[in-house]
Structure formats: structure tokens, C-alpha cells
Design a protein around this motif. Sequence first.
Motif, PDB file in Angstrom:
ATOM      1  N   UNK A   1       3.143  10.818  -4.067  1.00  0.00           N
ATOM      2  CA  UNK A   1       4.273  10.974  -3.820  1.00  0.00           C
ATOM      3  C   UNK A   1       4.913  12.146  -3.242  1.00  0.00           C
ATOM      4  N   UNK A   2       5.670  12.125  -2.247  1.00  0.00           N
ATOM      5  CA  UNK A   2       6.311  13.417  -1.499  1.00  0.00           C
ATOM      6  C   UNK A   2       7.510  12.864  -0.569  1.00  0.00           C
TER       7      UNK A   2
ATOM      8  N   UNK B   1       0.988  -1.334   0.012  1.00  0.00           N
ATOM      9  CA  UNK B   1      -0.028  -0.129   0.069  1.00  0.00           C
ATOM     10  C   UNK B   1       0.743   1.239  -0.071  1.00  0.00           C
ATOM     11  N   UNK B   2       2.006   1.130   0.658  1.00  0.00           N
ATOM     12  CA  UNK B   2       2.691   2.447   0.668  1.00  0.00           C
ATOM     13  C   UNK B   2       4.329   1.984   0.761  1.00  0.00           C
ATOM     14  N   UNK B   3       5.228   2.977   0.494  1.00  0.00           N
ATOM     15  CA  UNK B   3       6.670   2.669   1.021  1.00  0.00           C
ATOM     16  C   UNK B   3       7.176   3.986   1.560  1.00  0.00           C
ATOM     17  N   UNK B   4       7.874   3.643   2.811  1.00  0.00           N
ATOM     18  CA  UNK B   4       8.512   4.750   3.449  1.00  0.00           C
ATOM     19  C   UNK B   4      10.282   4.807   2.816  1.00  0.00           C
ATOM     20  N   UNK B   5      10.414   5.342   2.416  1.00  0.00           N
ATOM     21  CA  UNK B   5      12.065   5.216   1.455  1.00  0.00           C
ATOM     22  C   UNK B   5      13.162   5.879   2.237  1.00  0.00           C
TER      23      UNK B   5
ATOM     24  N   UNK C   1      14.223   5.735  -4.334  1.00  0.00           N
ATOM     25  CA  UNK C   1      13.678   6.654  -5.252  1.00  0.00           C
ATOM     26  C   UNK C   1      12.407   5.902  -6.538  1.00  0.00           C
ATOM     27  N   UNK C   2      12.630   5.937  -7.742  1.00  0.00           N
ATOM     28  CA  UNK C   2      11.887   5.498  -8.654  1.00  0.00           C
ATOM     29  C   UNK C   2      11.723   3.912  -8.465  1.00  0.00           C
ATOM     30  N   UNK C   3      12.912   3.142  -8.020  1.00  0.00           N
ATOM     31  CA  UNK C   3      12.586   1.769  -8.186  1.00  0.00           C
ATOM     32  C   UNK C   3      11.690   1.438  -6.845  1.00  0.00           C
ATOM     33  N   UNK C   4      11.773   2.254  -5.730  1.00  0.00           N
ATOM     34  CA  UNK C   4      10.640   1.839  -4.888  1.00  0.00           C
ATOM     35  C   UNK C   4       9.564   2.161  -5.054  1.00  0.00           C
ATOM     36  N   UNK C   5       9.273   3.117  -5.754  1.00  0.00           N
ATOM     37  CA  UNK C   5       7.704   3.524  -6.147  1.00  0.00           C
ATOM     38  C   UNK C   5       7.063   2.550  -6.933  1.00  0.00           C
TER      39      UNK C   5
ATOM     40  N   UNK D   1      12.662  10.707   2.251  1.00  0.00           N
ATOM     41  CA  UNK D   1      13.236  11.598   3.312  1.00  0.00           C
ATOM     42  C   UNK D   1      14.160  12.731   3.047  1.00  0.00           C
ATOM     43  N   UNK D   2      14.448  12.962   1.790  1.00  0.00           N
ATOM     44  CA  UNK D   2      14.881  14.096   1.224  1.00  0.00           C
ATOM     45  C   UNK D   2      13.938  15.033   0.560  1.00  0.00           C
ATOM     46  N   UNK D   3      13.887  16.135   1.036  1.00  0.00           N
ATOM     47  CA  UNK D   3      12.562  17.019   0.641  1.00  0.00           C
ATOM     48  C   UNK D   3      13.039  17.391  -0.792  1.00  0.00           C
ATOM     49  N   UNK D   4      12.150  17.578  -1.732  1.00  0.00           N
ATOM     50  CA  UNK D   4      12.159  17.971  -3.354  1.00  0.00           C
ATOM     51  C   UNK D   4      13.001  16.858  -4.293  1.00  0.00           C
TER      52      UNK D   4
END
Length: 296
Positions: free
Chosen positions: A239-240, A200-204, A209-213, A225-228
Motif C-alpha cells: 500500500x502507498x 491485482x491492484x486498486x488505484x484509489x 481507503x480501507x474499503x477499496x483495499x 492519491x493522498x500522501x500519508x
Amino acid sequence: MRAVVVTTFGGPEAVRVVETEIPEPGAQQVRIKVAAASLNPVDAGVRAGAFGGAGKQLGLGWDVAGTVDAVGATGAWRVGDEVIALHHGMGRPLGTHAEYVVVDADAVAKAPAGVDAAHAATLPLNALTAVQALDLLELTPGQALLVTGAAGAVGGFAVQLAAQRGISVTALARPADEEFVRALGAAEFTSEGVAAASVDAVLDAAVLGARALTWVRDGGAFTGVIPQAAPAPERGVRTGAVEVTADGTRLTELVALVEKDVLTLRVAGTYPLADAATAHARLAEGGVRGRLVLVP
């Protein structure tokens, strides 16, 4: 007082210990006599120039555990209180890697009972990052969460906090860390990843990044965990990235979880303040489990 700063960017050799004036608290601030302050990857980023600030003195250190020794116009804290705090922000001339630090009163929480200062100093930044990231995901009990970097400082807290909320956690970490992350509360373990669109979700926390998405189901959620630096949304996945904020009230809640043995505090090693550059060199080597802590 002594304080750890950088005035030019570079590797661990850029870290300097300087003599400077003891700061004075303003209104709604307190001054803490530092007993311990943990070293985080963000400090290495500041040292290397990742966040800018060329030509200025930049103080290092965001986490602190110690004793209130002066207060501004605030009734919240008293001299002698044992506390912890997150001293949040970039570009400051002084951080918590010092003998004294001034912080906003509303960023402070009472230190966890029965915990030494070195361990207490590992809580604020990483646990607040983890809990604020989980809040962004908006998961409910029974939903499936994948935590990358689950054996790290942020990831470990995220596993414990998610499990405490009744969320089913799969931990992504190195094979040698399986026993540890399962002990934190992970229901499943992987060292390679999971099937596409299966959680349902990933906390990366590992910044994949894209791989985890790709592992998030359609319509799920992804928080980094890195803004922007979060990948662009796709397949209806939100995503955020968390941008941690100081929050003494929330930190007090986390302290209560430490005292109930819900959260595990880990110190990988301690260093005198004078050896801050050595601590940075150890962090740069990688493979640290828990936090390195500077002790004035």
C-alpha cells in the motif's frame, strides 16, 4: 499583475484577487504568461487550511498553459514557446492562478498541438498523478486493475493510461458515467465495488481507503492519491500513495499521447481570473466532470 491568493482560511469567500509584482525567473527557470490555469481539489484544500500555512499569503494553482515570456540562465526554452507545466508545491506566495508565473525549466513541456489553452491546462497535475500512481503499482499487461473515481480527472486519465498499457481495467463510478468510462477503455464497470480479493491492484482516485483495499488479492498492490493517507498493508498487499512530482520529460510523453488521441482532455467550464471565488464555489458543489479553468 493580478494573482489569486488566500490570506485566511475558509470557504470560497476566502479567495482573493490581489495586485502584486510580476515575478522574475532565476537560473534554470522560465516565466510563463498564463493563458489558462485549471482549478483542482488541492487548491480547495489549500484555501481551507488543510496543508497549513496560517498567517501567510498562499498562492493558488498548480497547472498552467501559456507562453514563455522570459527565461533565466537556461537554453531549454525560448521566449514565445507555447508550453504547459506543473508548478508543484505547497506554501508558495504565488501559484499559477495569476497573469504570470515562474516555474522550473525542467517542469515544462511543449503544449499539445491543436489543443486550446484551457484544455491543455487540465493535463499536468492530473495526468502526472495518474501515470506516477500507475508506476507505483508495477502492473504488467493482462493484470486486473480497479480504478475508483474513474470518471474524475485523475481516474479518467488512469483508465486511459492503464488500458494503453494492456492492463484490464474495471472502472468504479456512478451509474450515469458507465458509457463514458467504457469509452475511455474500461473493460468492466461497477458502481458498487467488486468481489473481495478479486483484482491485482486498486488505484484509489476516489479515496475510499480501507474499503477499496479489501478488493485487492493477497500479495497485490494499492495506491492512493493522498500522501500519508493510504491504509496499512495487510494480506501481503503493498500500500502507498502517489506524491506527484513535476517532470517535464514525463509531461512531454503525456502530451504525445494527447496528440495521438490516447488521452482525453475535459473542461467543465471556464471563469475569468476575477471570478476565482465563483469557480471555487462551483467546485465545492461537486459533480464536476473535467476541470474548471481560470482564464486571465
